[in-house]
Design a protein around this motif. Structure first.
Motif, mmCIF file in Angstrom:
data_model
loop_
_atom_site.group_PDB
_atom_site.id
_atom_site.type_symbol
_atom_site.label_atom_id
_atom_site.label_comp_id
_atom_site.label_asym_id
_atom_site.label_seq_id
_atom_site.Cartn_x
_atom_site.Cartn_y
_atom_site.Cartn_z
ATOM 1 N N LYS A 3 19.451 3.019 -9.948
ATOM 2 C CA LYS A 3 19.260 3.900 -8.801
ATOM 3 C C LYS A 3 18.124 4.859 -9.110
ATOM 4 O O LYS A 3 18.018 5.362 -10.219
ATOM 5 C CB LYS A 3 20.523 4.705 -8.515
ATOM 6 C CG LYS A 3 21.598 3.927 -7.844
ATOM 7 C CD LYS A 3 22.653 4.868 -7.345
ATOM 8 C CE LYS A 3 23.625 4.142 -6.463
ATOM 9 N NZ LYS A 3 24.606 5.052 -5.882
ATOM 10 N N TYR A 4 17.309 5.110 -8.132
ATOM 11 C CA TYR A 4 16.208 6.044 -8.255
ATOM 12 C C TYR A 4 16.368 7.124 -7.214
ATOM 13 O O TYR A 4 16.779 6.857 -6.087
ATOM 14 C CB TYR A 4 14.866 5.323 -8.068
ATOM 15 C CG TYR A 4 14.650 4.247 -9.098
ATOM 16 C CD1 TYR A 4 14.143 4.562 -10.353
ATOM 17 C CD2 TYR A 4 14.983 2.934 -8.822
ATOM 18 C CE1 TYR A 4 13.956 3.584 -11.300
ATOM 19 C CE2 TYR A 4 14.800 1.940 -9.763
ATOM 20 C CZ TYR A 4 14.287 2.268 -11.000
ATOM 21 O OH TYR A 4 14.103 1.299 -11.945
ATOM 22 N N LYS A 5 16.039 8.322 -7.577
ATOM 23 C CA LYS A 5 16.144 9.446 -6.652
ATOM 24 C C LYS A 5 14.738 9.825 -6.190
ATOM 25 O O LYS A 5 13.862 10.093 -7.004
ATOM 26 C CB LYS A 5 16.807 10.637 -7.346
ATOM 27 C CG LYS A 5 17.006 11.814 -6.444
ATOM 28 C CD LYS A 5 17.731 12.938 -7.163
ATOM 29 C CE LYS A 5 17.907 14.126 -6.236
ATOM 30 N NZ LYS A 5 18.611 15.221 -6.915
ATOM 31 N N VAL A 6 14.531 9.835 -4.888
ATOM 32 C CA VAL A 6 13.248 10.219 -4.311
ATOM 33 C C VAL A 6 13.352 11.680 -3.887
ATOM 34 O O VAL A 6 14.210 12.033 -3.084
ATOM 35 C CB VAL A 6 12.895 9.336 -3.086
ATOM 36 C CG1 VAL A 6 11.603 9.805 -2.436
ATOM 37 C CG2 VAL A 6 12.816 7.875 -3.488
ATOM 38 N N THR A 7 12.505 12.515 -4.465
ATOM 39 C CA THR A 7 12.484 13.934 -4.125
ATOM 40 C C THR A 7 11.047 14.315 -3.771
ATOM 41 O O THR A 7 10.177 14.347 -4.637
ATOM 42 C CB THR A 7 12.974 14.796 -5.315
ATOM 43 O OG1 THR A 7 14.251 14.317 -5.723
ATOM 44 C CG2 THR A 7 13.076 16.249 -4.924
ATOM 45 N N LEU A 8 10.810 14.566 -2.506
ATOM 46 C CA LEU A 8 9.471 14.896 -2.026
ATOM 47 C C LEU A 8 9.329 16.401 -1.847
ATOM 48 O O LEU A 8 10.267 17.074 -1.431
ATOM 49 C CB LEU A 8 9.210 14.207 -0.686
ATOM 50 C CG LEU A 8 9.327 12.678 -0.662
ATOM 51 C CD1 LEU A 8 9.225 12.173 0.761
ATOM 52 C CD2 LEU A 8 8.264 12.051 -1.535
ATOM 53 N N ILE A 9 8.126 16.883 -2.134
ATOM 54 C CA ILE A 9 7.836 18.290 -1.851
ATOM 55 C C ILE A 9 7.352 18.389 -0.402
ATOM 56 O O ILE A 9 7.073 17.373 0.248
ATOM 57 C CB ILE A 9 6.805 18.867 -2.837
ATOM 58 C CG1 ILE A 9 5.475 18.119 -2.749
ATOM 59 C CG2 ILE A 9 7.354 18.873 -4.257
ATOM 60 C CD1 ILE A 9 4.360 18.736 -3.574
ATOM 61 N N LEU A 36 10.155 6.069 2.511
ATOM 62 C CA LEU A 36 10.129 7.206 1.592
ATOM 63 C C LEU A 36 10.714 8.458 2.233
ATOM 64 O O LEU A 36 11.492 9.185 1.608
ATOM 65 C CB LEU A 36 8.699 7.485 1.120
ATOM 66 C CG LEU A 36 8.164 6.544 0.058
ATOM 67 C CD1 LEU A 36 6.673 6.768 -0.133
ATOM 68 C CD2 LEU A 36 8.919 6.731 -1.251
ATOM 69 N N LEU A 37 10.347 8.707 3.480
ATOM 70 C CA LEU A 37 10.890 9.885 4.163
ATOM 71 C C LEU A 37 12.404 9.811 4.291
ATOM 72 O O LEU A 37 13.104 10.815 4.120
ATOM 73 C CB LEU A 37 10.262 10.030 5.554
ATOM 74 C CG LEU A 37 8.855 10.599 5.577
ATOM 75 C CD1 LEU A 37 8.227 10.390 6.946
ATOM 76 C CD2 LEU A 37 8.867 12.064 5.209
ATOM 77 N N ASN A 38 12.917 8.637 4.572
ATOM 78 C CA ASN A 38 14.351 8.497 4.773
ATOM 79 C C ASN A 38 15.139 8.402 3.475
ATOM 80 O O ASN A 38 16.347 8.602 3.487
ATOM 81 C CB ASN A 38 14.649 7.313 5.684
ATOM 82 C CG ASN A 38 14.327 7.646 7.105
ATOM 83 O OD1 ASN A 38 15.001 8.452 7.724
ATOM 84 N ND2 ASN A 38 13.262 7.071 7.635
ATOM 85 N N GLN A 41 15.600 12.948 -1.045
ATOM 86 C CA GLN A 41 16.787 13.752 -1.307
ATOM 87 C C GLN A 41 16.413 15.182 -1.668
ATOM 88 O O GLN A 41 17.229 15.927 -2.200
ATOM 89 C CB GLN A 41 17.609 13.122 -2.429
ATOM 90 C CG GLN A 41 18.144 11.765 -2.069
ATOM 91 C CD GLN A 41 18.935 11.137 -3.197
ATOM 92 O OE1 GLN A 41 19.220 11.770 -4.199
ATOM 93 N NE2 GLN A 41 19.290 9.877 -3.031
ATOM 94 N N GLY A 42 15.182 15.569 -1.398
ATOM 95 C CA GLY A 42 14.714 16.916 -1.703
ATOM 96 C C GLY A 42 15.239 17.951 -0.722
ATOM 97 O O GLY A 42 15.952 17.637 0.230
#
Length: 64
Positions: A3-9, A36-38, A41-42
């Protein structure tokens, strides 16, 4: 399964939103930005479930 966590600024989210709001990009680029937007988790993320994402992409695919 990994599992990878996507955290965008905030700036990354704004850049991706610009891609999906302007029609001058390839469908692959649009799809990648949308995913990516969906998956974000940021702190600026709109929480979306996998089921909701699947429903959106299924509907988009049927319209083409």
């Amino acid at each position: 399964m990994a599992k990878y966590k996507v955290t965008l600024i905030k700036e990354e989210r704004e850049e991706l939103m610009a891609i999906i709001n302007k029609g001058s990009h390839t469908s692959q680029r649009f799809r990648s930005a949308y995913i990516l937007l969906n998956c974000d988790q940021g702190e600026y993320a709109d929480k979306v479930t996998n089921a909701e994402m699947a429903k959106v992409f299924k509907n988009r695919h049927e319209n083409y």
